[in-house]
Design an enzyme around this catalytic site. Sequence first.
Site, mmCIF file in Angstrom:
data_model
loop_
_atom_site.group_PDB
_atom_site.id
_atom_site.type_symbol
_atom_site.label_atom_id
_atom_site.label_comp_id
_atom_site.label_asym_id
_atom_site.label_seq_id
_atom_site.Cartn_x
_atom_site.Cartn_y
_atom_site.Cartn_z
ATOM 1 N N THR A 134 -27.784 -140.949 -48.599
ATOM 2 C CA THR A 134 -29.088 -140.810 -48.749
ATOM 3 C C THR A 134 -29.412 -139.297 -49.326
ATOM 4 O O THR A 134 -28.999 -138.535 -48.495
ATOM 5 C CB THR A 134 -30.098 -141.260 -47.938
ATOM 6 O OG1 THR A 134 -31.373 -140.755 -47.952
ATOM 7 C CG2 THR A 134 -29.713 -140.852 -46.443
ATOM 8 N N ILE A 135 -30.610 -139.249 -50.271
ATOM 9 C CA ILE A 135 -30.889 -137.960 -50.555
ATOM 10 C C ILE A 135 -31.689 -137.421 -49.169
ATOM 11 O O ILE A 135 -32.007 -136.199 -49.168
ATOM 12 C CB ILE A 135 -31.564 -137.808 -51.872
ATOM 13 C CG1 ILE A 135 -32.950 -138.637 -51.689
ATOM 14 C CG2 ILE A 135 -30.691 -138.143 -52.922
ATOM 15 C CD1 ILE A 135 -34.036 -138.220 -52.923
ATOM 16 N N ASP A 136 -32.070 -138.115 -48.338
ATOM 17 C CA ASP A 136 -33.059 -137.867 -47.345
ATOM 18 C C ASP A 136 -32.277 -137.185 -46.040
ATOM 19 O O ASP A 136 -33.004 -136.496 -45.159
ATOM 20 C CB ASP A 136 -33.781 -139.124 -46.780
ATOM 21 C CG ASP A 136 -34.640 -139.682 -47.820
ATOM 22 O OD1 ASP A 136 -35.045 -138.770 -48.802
ATOM 23 O OD2 ASP A 136 -35.174 -140.664 -47.774
ATOM 24 N N ARG A 171 -51.301 -118.960 -60.295
ATOM 25 C CA ARG A 171 -51.782 -120.247 -59.746
ATOM 26 C C ARG A 171 -51.348 -120.565 -58.503
ATOM 27 O O ARG A 171 -50.120 -120.096 -58.145
ATOM 28 C CB ARG A 171 -51.533 -121.381 -60.876
ATOM 29 C CG ARG A 171 -52.251 -121.319 -61.959
ATOM 30 C CD ARG A 171 -51.651 -122.315 -62.995
ATOM 31 N NE ARG A 171 -52.565 -122.709 -64.239
ATOM 32 C CZ ARG A 171 -52.279 -123.126 -65.330
ATOM 33 N NH1 ARG A 171 -50.960 -123.284 -65.438
ATOM 34 N NH2 ARG A 171 -52.909 -123.341 -66.153
ATOM 35 N N MET A 178 -39.096 -135.455 -52.511
ATOM 36 C CA MET A 178 -38.923 -136.677 -51.965
ATOM 37 C C MET A 178 -38.872 -136.678 -50.402
ATOM 38 O O MET A 178 -38.023 -135.789 -49.975
ATOM 39 C CB MET A 178 -37.794 -137.547 -52.545
ATOM 40 C CG MET A 178 -38.277 -138.410 -53.783
ATOM 41 S SD MET A 178 -37.104 -139.530 -54.312
ATOM 42 C CE MET A 178 -37.904 -140.294 -55.591
ATOM 43 N N GLY A 179 -39.049 -137.929 -49.585
ATOM 44 C CA GLY A 179 -38.825 -137.794 -48.364
ATOM 45 C C GLY A 179 -40.205 -138.341 -47.622
ATOM 46 O O GLY A 179 -41.124 -137.736 -47.546
ATOM 47 N N ARG A 275 -51.843 -126.659 -59.384
ATOM 48 C CA ARG A 275 -51.102 -127.627 -60.039
ATOM 49 C C ARG A 275 -50.220 -128.380 -59.394
ATOM 50 O O ARG A 275 -49.416 -127.750 -58.390
ATOM 51 C CB ARG A 275 -50.528 -126.989 -61.428
ATOM 52 C CG ARG A 275 -51.337 -126.374 -62.260
ATOM 53 C CD ARG A 275 -52.273 -127.423 -63.031
ATOM 54 N NE ARG A 275 -52.978 -126.884 -64.289
ATOM 55 C CZ ARG A 275 -54.153 -126.300 -64.054
ATOM 56 N NH1 ARG A 275 -54.653 -126.247 -63.245
ATOM 57 N NH2 ARG A 275 -54.655 -125.707 -65.234
HETATM 58 O O1 F6P Z 1 -33.569 -143.387 -50.890
HETATM 59 C C1 F6P Z 1 -34.515 -142.244 -50.528
HETATM 60 C C2 F6P Z 1 -35.783 -142.277 -51.155
HETATM 61 O O2 F6P Z 1 -35.169 -141.500 -52.424
HETATM 62 C C3 F6P Z 1 -36.826 -141.456 -50.886
HETATM 63 O O3 F6P Z 1 -36.643 -140.033 -50.457
HETATM 64 C C4 F6P Z 1 -38.020 -141.901 -51.540
HETATM 65 O O4 F6P Z 1 -39.060 -141.806 -50.621
HETATM 66 C C5 F6P Z 1 -37.591 -143.281 -51.712
HETATM 67 O O5 F6P Z 1 -36.210 -143.385 -51.848
HETATM 68 C C6 F6P Z 1 -38.330 -143.649 -53.228
HETATM 69 O O6 F6P Z 1 -38.139 -145.079 -53.174
HETATM 70 P P1 F6P Z 1 -38.077 -146.150 -54.484
HETATM 71 O O7 F6P Z 1 -36.778 -145.547 -55.407
HETATM 72 O O8 F6P Z 1 -37.653 -147.313 -54.019
HETATM 73 O O9 F6P Z 1 -39.450 -145.774 -55.370
#
Ligand code: F6P
Length: 357
Positions: A134-136, A171, A178-179, A275
């Site tokens: 997982t990237i998280d 700016r 993500m997360g 932005r």
């Molecule tokens: O797999 C983890 C993740 O990339 C989270 O960081 C992100 O919030 C979520 O999945 C996004 O999910 P989806 O690809 O279903 O939009």
Amino acid sequence: MKRIGMLTSGGDCQALNAAMRGVVKSLSYSGEPVEIYGFLEGYKGLIYGNFRMLTGADFSGILTKGGTILGSSRTPFKLMREPDENGLDKVEAMKQNYYKLRLDCLVILGGNGTHKTANMLREEGLNVVTLPKTIDNDLWGTDMTFGFQSAVNIATDCIDCIHTTAASHGRVFIVEVMGHKVGYLTLNAGMAGGADIILIPEIPYDINKVVDAINKRSERGSKFTILAVAEGAISKEDAALSKKEYKKKMADYKYPSVSYEIAEKIQKKTGLDVRVTVPGHTQRGGSPCPYDRVFASRLGAEAGRLILKGEYGFMVGYKNREIVKVPLEDVAGKLKMVAPDSDIIREAKLLGISFGD
Ligand code: F6P
């Protein structure tokens, strides 16, 4: 002869292929004959018996390839015990396919939801070995997940690019990382990219503190400010709401995501131009970085070793700089989060980074 079923489930990430290649290479190298059954699109493939027989050739040349050669899908754990639209018992279907193919074990690559189901399959009597993707980086029982470092690189590149344009125009820029529940990615990309303010779900922010931090930078002569904001960043007021109240608030939410709400508030309170940039799914895409290639290969190799020894019911993880096996029941259903009082947060604050708290 070992008969191995393999699947990748949940949101994809970099190095899934590298990890599967690692498993298959280590099994093949041992000299033990193996048959690999690749279930397509995650648990769906196991439920509906949708698989492909894979040979060594399928795993050749995929070390550097992003995505997953097996495809993936989200099959929520909470729906696993509910019959599908045709009344099919999904758990029974998975078990039947496992026994029909006379598998020795399943190798399951996934994140939190995936591990809950993997553990349930273990409880149902199937042999399971899992790998943490997982990237998280929010999986319990491992200090690191593969995909994370690659995503940090991409989010950092994004912040780097924003830096030059932010400086030219003077700016305020928000980069939304993500997360939804956990802020490791935002914290690391934010620090690597030199963000001035980092907002993560674990540390609810006060918008006035955020504005103070921006004003202080202006007073010191800085023409721009960069915020790294996690998708799941939450204000102190929202964090204090009950689940029901928060759900109600979100039902009428007018912003595409939290960053736009924060941007509007900053603009109103400071008069500065704000932005928002959302790298989104680019963070999960592309080729795995060298760290992830090595890391995923190591985890895969160890999974192969466990399978050969017949040691099942474990996630192969990484603890205190060592590859370790962690019982699945210890991993399932727990989230690893950034501790607000951890060293890295303390050090980030020493660097002058504001968390809006
Ligand atoms: O797999 C983890 C993740 O990339 C989270 O960081 C992100 O919030 C979520 O999945 C996004 O999910 P989806 O690809 O279903 O939009």
